[in-house]
Scaffold this motif. Structure first.
Motif, PDB file in Angstrom:
ATOM      1  N   GLY A  21       9.125  -1.679   0.730  1.00  0.00           N
ATOM      2  CA  GLY A  21       8.116  -0.702   1.097  1.00  0.00           C
ATOM      3  C   GLY A  21       6.728  -1.304   0.998  1.00  0.00           C
ATOM      4  O   GLY A  21       6.558  -2.510   0.805  1.00  0.00           O
ATOM      5  N   LEU A  22       5.726  -0.443   1.110  1.00  0.00           N
ATOM      6  CA  LEU A  22       4.337  -0.871   1.109  1.00  0.00           C
ATOM      7  C   LEU A  22       3.520   0.027   0.200  1.00  0.00           C
ATOM      8  O   LEU A  22       3.701   1.253   0.191  1.00  0.00           O
ATOM      9  CB  LEU A  22       3.748  -0.801   2.526  1.00  0.00           C
ATOM     10  N   GLU A  23       2.632  -0.602  -0.557  1.00  0.00           N
ATOM     11  CA  GLU A  23       1.673   0.151  -1.354  1.00  0.00           C
ATOM     12  C   GLU A  23       0.393   0.317  -0.552  1.00  0.00           C
ATOM     13  O   GLU A  23      -0.188  -0.655  -0.086  1.00  0.00           O
ATOM     14  CB  GLU A  23       1.384  -0.575  -2.669  1.00  0.00           C
ATOM     15  N   LEU A  24      -0.042   1.547  -0.385  1.00  0.00           N
ATOM     16  CA  LEU A  24      -1.271   1.822   0.335  1.00  0.00           C
ATOM     17  C   LEU A  24      -2.468   1.682  -0.594  1.00  0.00           C
ATOM     18  O   LEU A  24      -2.301   1.810  -1.802  1.00  0.00           O
ATOM     19  CB  LEU A  24      -1.204   3.236   0.932  1.00  0.00           C
ATOM     20  N   PRO A  25      -3.654   1.376  -0.081  1.00  0.00           N
ATOM     21  CA  PRO A  25      -4.055   1.386   1.319  1.00  0.00           C
ATOM     22  C   PRO A  25      -3.602   0.144   2.074  1.00  0.00           C
ATOM     23  O   PRO A  25      -3.449  -0.927   1.482  1.00  0.00           O
ATOM     24  CB  PRO A  25      -5.584   1.428   1.242  1.00  0.00           C
ATOM     25  N   LEU A  26      -3.409   0.301   3.372  1.00  0.00           N
ATOM     26  CA  LEU A  26      -3.045  -0.816   4.230  1.00  0.00           C
ATOM     27  C   LEU A  26      -4.334  -1.505   4.670  1.00  0.00           C
ATOM     28  O   LEU A  26      -4.804  -1.356   5.785  1.00  0.00           O
ATOM     29  CB  LEU A  26      -2.229  -0.303   5.417  1.00  0.00           C
ATOM     30  N   ASP A  27      -4.878  -2.271   3.742  1.00  0.00           N
ATOM     31  CA  ASP A  27      -6.169  -2.924   3.940  1.00  0.00           C
ATOM     32  C   ASP A  27      -6.131  -4.272   3.230  1.00  0.00           C
ATOM     33  O   ASP A  27      -5.284  -4.501   2.362  1.00  0.00           O
ATOM     34  CB  ASP A  27      -7.288  -2.042   3.362  1.00  0.00           C
ATOM     35  N   ASN A  28      -7.033  -5.155   3.606  1.00  0.00           N
ATOM     36  CA  ASN A  28      -7.094  -6.476   2.967  1.00  0.00           C
ATOM     37  C   ASN A  28      -8.439  -6.692   2.288  1.00  0.00           C
ATOM     38  O   ASN A  28      -9.021  -7.771   2.338  1.00  0.00           O
ATOM     39  CB  ASN A  28      -6.812  -7.585   3.982  1.00  0.00           C
ATOM     40  N   ASP A  29      -8.913  -5.658   1.600  1.00  0.00           N
ATOM     41  CA  ASP A  29     -10.251  -5.710   1.007  1.00  0.00           C
ATOM     42  C   ASP A  29     -10.355  -6.593  -0.223  1.00  0.00           C
ATOM     43  O   ASP A  29     -11.451  -6.798  -0.738  1.00  0.00           O
ATOM     44  CB  ASP A  29     -10.719  -4.291   0.659  1.00  0.00           C
ATOM     45  N   VAL A  47     -13.145  -0.693  -2.376  1.00  0.00           N
ATOM     46  CA  VAL A  47     -13.104   0.533  -1.589  1.00  0.00           C
ATOM     47  C   VAL A  47     -12.623   0.170  -0.190  1.00  0.00           C
ATOM     48  O   VAL A  47     -13.319  -0.497   0.559  1.00  0.00           O
ATOM     49  CB  VAL A  47     -14.480   1.218  -1.517  1.00  0.00           C
ATOM     50  N   PRO A  48     -11.408   0.585   0.178  1.00  0.00           N
ATOM     51  CA  PRO A  48     -10.823   0.128   1.433  1.00  0.00           C
ATOM     52  C   PRO A  48     -11.427   0.799   2.655  1.00  0.00           C
ATOM     53  O   PRO A  48     -12.007   1.883   2.583  1.00  0.00           O
ATOM     54  CB  PRO A  48      -9.349   0.524   1.286  1.00  0.00           C
ATOM     55  N   ASP A  49     -11.253   0.138   3.787  1.00  0.00           N
ATOM     56  CA  ASP A  49     -11.595   0.717   5.080  1.00  0.00           C
ATOM     57  C   ASP A  49     -10.371   1.469   5.573  1.00  0.00           C
ATOM     58  O   ASP A  49      -9.328   0.875   5.854  1.00  0.00           O
ATOM     59  CB  ASP A  49     -11.980  -0.401   6.052  1.00  0.00           C
TER      60      ASP A  49
END
Length: 328
Positions: A21-29, A47-49
């Motif tokens: 699975g995936l841990e959110l956020p789906l961002d690379n900040d 702070v993700p986009d």
């Protein structure tokens, strides 16, 4: 388990099989390039986009990731922790994810139960379960940020007892019929009930994160799964063996911070709470985790510099098929 807790059965199909699975956020900040850009623009780190978040969640669901996990971070603390989590309020966010996805289990990793009113948590979680067609899994934690507790009027030192009481309240709220809470002063004249009831026949599965200020024996008895922090493979084998001795076939779930290198043959090297690796070494690592008794691994992709969609596509094309028999 499939009949009683469909969401948990999807994450943990059993027989040594593993789901991803995936841990959110789906961002690379957390990536170096993003941090440089944030500093130049004066944006706070962590702070993700979230502009593309719904689209990427749909994509992850379509690609076959078994679970999407959100973290409960009530307050952003850039000085002591520097991680804003998924920013959105947990259950509001899950309700939106229920509307934009079809198959992925929706999990919390984890709700800080002593900071919340358990009856409202029960109602919110059951709402998500109903809206998603029985895809909710409730990860619960006792909380590790003392600074938050006074702001909510709660006692940090008493969080262990509050956690136990809160979990029992959740179970009572999800049972059919009027609410029965010993010591709450509800006599025969009261017919109070928490609605909606969960979609899943046995109620929403609960995974206890970490130790939650409880004994391992208590967790094994009262939780449906263990949600535990990533460890090196030696420590992981020891921990899963201990869990099996106490909890039998109850699943063991773990997150993993992942930096996926462009070179598929890049060797695996440890980073904080996870790995930096090419996909081939990642597959080997996951196979070892499965043999050790891990049922589900959720990837946190935030340290990567590569576009998130590119990472999802690579994982879906080359890694998920190696474990596709795990997905119900």
């Amino acid at each position: 388990m499939a009949l009683r807790h469909p969401a948990l059965a999807r994450l943990a199909p059993g027989e040594g099989r593993l789901t991803l699975g995936l841990e959110l956020p789906l961002d690379n900040d957390w990536g170096p390039s993003r941090q440089t850009a944030d500093r130049a623009a004066g944006r706070p780190h962590g702070v993700p986009d979230l502009a593309e978040h719904a689209r990427l969640a749909r994509l992850a669901d379509r690609l076959g990731f078994a679970g999407l996990w959100v973290r409960d971070v009530p307050l952003f603390d850039p000085v002591r922790f520097g991680d804003a989590g998924t920013v959105f309020e947990t259950f509001t966010h899950l309700g939106h994810l229920a509307a934009v996805t079809e198959r992925a289990v929706l999990g919390t990793a984890a709700v800080v139960l002593p900071l919340r009113e358990p009856l409202l948590v029960a109602k919110a979680a059951a709402t998500v379960d109903a809206l998603s067609g029985g895809r909710m899994l409730l990860g619960l934690a006792s909380g590790d940020r003392p600074v938050e507790y006074p702001l909510f009027g709660r006692d940090f030192e008493a969080r262990g007892a509050a956690f136990r009481e809160g979990l029992h309240t959740l179970r009572a709220a999800w049972r059919p019929g009027p609410l029965e809470l010993p010591g709450a002063g509800l006599g025969a004249d009261f017919q109070l009930e928490v609605l909606p009831k969960p979609e899943q026949p046995a109620g929403i599965p609960i995974a206890v994160a970490g130790g939650a200020q409880q004994t391992p024996e208590w967790i094994a008895e009262h939780a449906d799964a263990s949600l535990n922090y990533p460890r090196d493979l030696g420590a992981l084998r020891l921990r899963t063996r201990q869990w099996r001795e106490l909890a039998g076939e109850k699943p063991y779930l773990t997150p993993m911070v992942l930096t996926l290198q462009e070179d598929p043959d890049a060797p695996a090297r440890p980073i904080r709470l996870g790995l930096s690796t090419g996909r081939n070494a990642l597959i080997e690592h996951l196979e070892t985790m499965a043999l050790s008794g891990v049922s589900h691994v959720s990837f946190n992709l935030r340290p990567n510099d590569r576009p998130v969609e590119e990472l999802l596509q690579e994982l879906a094309e080359h890694v998920l098929p190696r474990f596709s028999a795990s997905v119900a």
